[in-house]
Design a protein around this motif. Structure first.
Motif, short mmCIF file in Angstrom:
data_model
loop_
_atom_site.label_atom_id
_atom_site.label_comp_id
_atom_site.label_asym_id
_atom_site.label_seq_id
_atom_site.Cartn_x
_atom_site.Cartn_y
_atom_site.Cartn_z
N VAL A 166 -8.65 -5.79 1.76
CA VAL A 166 -8.36 -4.92 2.73
C VAL A 166 -9.40 -4.13 3.26
N THR A 167 -9.13 -3.32 4.29
CA THR A 167 -10.08 -2.37 5.10
C THR A 167 -10.43 -1.38 4.28
N GLU A 168 -11.65 -0.72 4.59
CA GLU A 168 -11.99 0.52 3.93
C GLU A 168 -11.19 1.86 4.60
N GLU A 169 -10.20 1.66 5.83
CA GLU A 169 -9.39 2.51 6.20
C GLU A 169 -8.09 2.64 5.39
N LEU A 170 -7.68 1.39 4.87
CA LEU A 170 -6.60 1.42 4.10
C LEU A 170 -7.07 1.90 2.74
N ARG A 171 -7.98 1.47 2.23
CA ARG A 171 -8.46 2.13 0.79
C ARG A 171 -8.43 3.62 0.86
N ALA A 172 -8.90 4.20 2.05
CA ALA A 172 -8.87 5.89 2.09
C ALA A 172 -7.62 6.24 2.26
N SER A 173 -6.58 5.67 3.00
CA SER A 173 -5.27 6.21 3.15
C SER A 173 -4.50 6.19 1.65
N ILE A 174 -4.73 4.93 0.86
CA ILE A 174 -4.14 4.88 -0.20
C ILE A 174 -4.61 5.86 -1.16
N SER A 175 -5.94 6.03 -1.39
CA SER A 175 -6.72 6.68 -2.49
C SER A 175 -6.27 8.35 -2.28
N ALA A 176 -6.09 8.68 -1.04
CA ALA A 176 -5.86 10.11 -0.87
C ALA A 176 -4.55 10.46 -1.33
N GLY A 177 -3.65 9.56 -1.85
CA GLY A 177 -2.47 9.88 -2.30
C GLY A 177 -2.08 9.45 -3.51
N LEU A 178 -3.09 9.02 -4.28
CA LEU A 178 -3.16 8.80 -5.66
C LEU A 178 -3.17 9.80 -6.59
N PRO A 179 -2.25 9.71 -7.52
CA PRO A 179 -2.26 10.99 -8.75
C PRO A 179 -3.49 11.10 -9.34
N ALA A 187 0.86 -1.17 -0.03
CA ALA A 187 0.13 0.12 -0.06
C ALA A 187 0.98 1.27 -0.12
N HIS A 188 2.04 1.09 0.12
CA HIS A 188 3.20 2.30 0.12
C HIS A 188 4.02 2.24 -0.98
N ASP A 189 3.82 1.28 -1.70
CA ASP A 189 4.77 1.10 -2.89
C ASP A 189 5.05 2.37 -3.81
N GLU A 190 6.18 2.49 -4.51
CA GLU A 190 6.53 3.82 -5.21
C GLU A 190 5.69 3.93 -6.25
N ASP A 191 5.15 2.87 -6.86
CA ASP A 191 4.49 2.57 -8.18
C ASP A 191 2.94 3.03 -7.82
N PRO A 192 2.34 4.09 -8.17
CA PRO A 192 0.89 4.61 -7.87
C PRO A 192 0.03 3.25 -8.15
N HIS A 193 0.47 2.71 -9.48
CA HIS A 193 -0.41 1.62 -10.19
C HIS A 193 -0.61 0.47 -9.08
N VAL A 194 0.70 0.17 -8.52
CA VAL A 194 0.54 -0.87 -7.30
C VAL A 194 -0.32 -0.58 -6.23
N ARG A 195 -0.06 0.70 -5.63
CA ARG A 195 -1.03 1.34 -4.65
C ARG A 195 -2.35 0.99 -4.87
N ALA A 196 -2.71 1.55 -6.10
CA ALA A 196 -4.09 1.50 -6.77
C ALA A 196 -4.49 0.04 -6.75
N ALA A 197 -3.79 -0.84 -7.08
CA ALA A 197 -4.34 -2.13 -7.20
C ALA A 197 -4.66 -2.83 -5.64
N VAL A 198 -3.65 -2.37 -4.89
CA VAL A 198 -4.05 -2.65 -3.34
C VAL A 198 -5.46 -1.95 -2.72
N ALA A 199 -5.78 -0.89 -3.26
CA ALA A 199 -6.92 -0.24 -2.79
C ALA A 199 -8.23 -0.76 -3.47
N VAL A 200 -8.25 -1.55 -4.29
CA VAL A 200 -9.61 -2.37 -4.70
C VAL A 200 -9.49 -4.02 -4.43
N ARG A 201 -8.34 -4.34 -3.63
CA ARG A 201 -8.52 -5.73 -3.37
C ARG A 201 -9.71 -5.92 -2.19
#
Length: 505
Positions: free
Chosen positions: A278-291, A261-275
């Protein structure tokens, strides 16, 4: 006078075919005819053109033509259909898949899994109980196979069916049944069972490094990974493998998912967010930092939950844009979910709602229709507010002005006025309007390219002018799509073009 007019029209159409063979000998001319005619030709004519024209771009392809493509001996023609056609039935997909073998069949199964319809349990049961093993195989080509049918097919008397069923049934089989498949009399079944059993044995980094690149890419989505290998893939190596790992491997440890969820590649982080795990809290933290320009694809497990109203209510509130966009692709949604998605700040959510959901409200459809060139898709929706559009006739926004012509109350006078609008997007829409006079349509042939193309397809174009533009390679393609062309002329022109294309090939 009517008789003379009819004779004049008949003579004009006859003039189209004067020296037609010489015109058809020009590749650009005959290809233009074929590319235009494919949009208006009757089904039987289209079937005859399959060898010389790509019909996959035709929006409303007749069922007879789809069936003919499925049965066509040319693999390239069948493949184009699979890659582009939406809305095929399960029976049509099954016929398409049955015509392939090996990797070709696997690819079509993958496409059917994503694009094919959701198959009812009763249909799976009918397939699984059919006396013909070729029909029983069809149950294994679509997502959603019930556990009971999967277990039955893994014990099927036909070895091809057993081998195919291994992957589907394995998670639902007891140890004795798995052992029986590993020791099956058929080499094909044994290979499939042992390969599937191997996915459940943790693979070490040493074993992984010994694989070829292709084998590694095949292993990452499905293999149970040893801790050493999982950490290696998560913390370094190929970012493409990391994307595949997080996108498809459902057996990752929770702490490694959090690390990704903290990967340097935003595509990897975005893929984590839709697994799904994962919890909704983790989705929120990832989504807030995506380009803002992060791409999102349809989320399979969300699509498979479309028939669950409570799941749709929960997921429509997700912090993940990808999940909300996938919810909006449902064919039917509860009213409260539609209301929430209608107010979603992401424009693609509204777009998906307008183009996929039968419950999309009028205000969303209108909003999408005003979003630009792609927005016009919303016009075909039954909830599109056509009767509220005439008020836009004098709007300063050209996208609104052009919508006024979609109103059933709009008049020929309005169409004539907008045909001279200062904005080409408005003129283009007006040039296609059947309420225009033939004289105006004829005049618009001398307009800008987009407006001229629209006028070429207007049924009000006078026949002598239509014949003239059909004989000009620069205008023939759009003119050949004009639905004012009589069917007899379509048939003859298609025959001439096809014969010239085949003789030159």
């Amino acid at each position: 006078m009517p008789i003379r007019d009819a004779r004049d029209i008949e003579a004009a159409w006859a003039g189209l075919f004067v020296g037609i063979e010489a015109l058809a000998a020009q590749p650009s001319m005959r290809k233009a005819w074929l590319n235009g005619l494919r949009h208006i030709a009757p089904a039987d004519v289209l079937v005859g053109l399959l060898d010389v024209v790509d019909t996959s771009v035709v929006r409303n392809l007749p069922t007879e033509v789809v069936d003919a493509v499925i049965a066509h001996p040319d693999r390239r023609i069948r493949s184009r259909l699979a890659q582009t056609r939406r809305g095929m039935s399960a029976t049509q997909w099954a016929g398409l898949i049955a015509g392939e073998t090996g990797t070709g069949r696997s690819h079509l199964q993958w496409l059917a899994d994503w694009r094919g319809p959701k198959v009812a349990e009763a249909q799976f049961e009918r397939w699984a109980r059919d006396p013909d093993p070729r029909t029983r195989l069809q149950a294994l080509w679509f997502r959603g196979l019930p556990q009971e049918q999967a277990r039955a097919l893994a014990a099927d008397p036909d070895p091809e069916v057993r081998a195919e069923a291994c992957g589907y049934a394995w998670p639902h089989l007891d140890p004795a049944r798995r052992a029986a498949l590993v020791g099956d009399p058929s080499p094909r079944v044994r290979e499939a069972a042992r390969r599937r059993a191997g996915f459940d044995r943790p693979m070490s980094r040493t074993e992984f490094d010994a694989l070829t690149s292709t084998e590694q890419w095949r292993a990452v989505p499905v293999q149970l990974l040893g801790r050493d290998l999982a950490e290696h893939l998560v913390r370094g190596g190929d970012r493409g493998l990391r994307r595949t790992l997080v996108d498809k491997n459902e057996r990752l440890d929770a702490d490694l998912i959090t690390e990704l969820a903290h990967d340097e590649d935003p595509h990897v982080r975005a893929a984590v967010a839709v697994r799904a795990d994962v919890t909704e809290e983790l989705r929120a933290s990832i989504s807030a930092g995506l380009p803002p320009d992060t791409p999102y694809w349809a989320v399979r497990w969300v699509l498979e939950s479309h028939d669950d109203p409570e799941a749709m209510r929960r997921l429509a509130r997700s912090a993940s844009i990808g999940i909300r966009r996938s919810v909006a692709q449902a064919r039917r949604l509860p009213p409260d979910v539609v209301d929430r998605l209608s107010r979603d700040p992401d424009s693609h959510v509204s777009y998906n709602l307008a183009t996929c959901c039968e419950d999309a409200p009028a205000e969303v459809l209108l909003e999408v229709a005003l979003q630009g060139e792609d927005g016009f898709v919303a016009r075909d929706h039954p909830n599109f507010p056509r009767h509220a559009l005439l008020r836009f006739a004098d709007d300063p926004d050209p996208l609104r002005r052009r919508l006024a012509l979609e109103s059933p109350e709009s008049t020929p006078d309005l169409a004539e006025r907008l045909a001279d609008d200062p904005d080409e997007r408005v003129r283009e829409r007006a040039a296609a309007d059947r309420r225009l006079s033939p004289a105006t349509v004829l005049r618009l042939l001398d307009s800008t390219p987009r407006t001229r193309r629209a006028a070429l397809g207007n049924r009000q174009l006078p026949v002598p002018a239509l014949v003239r533009v059909l004989r000009d390679a620069d205008t023939a393609e759009y003119a050949a799509a004009n639905r004012a062309i009589p069917v007899a002329v379509v048939r003859r022109l298609a025959e001439v073009a096809r014969a010239a294309e085949l003789s030159d090939g």
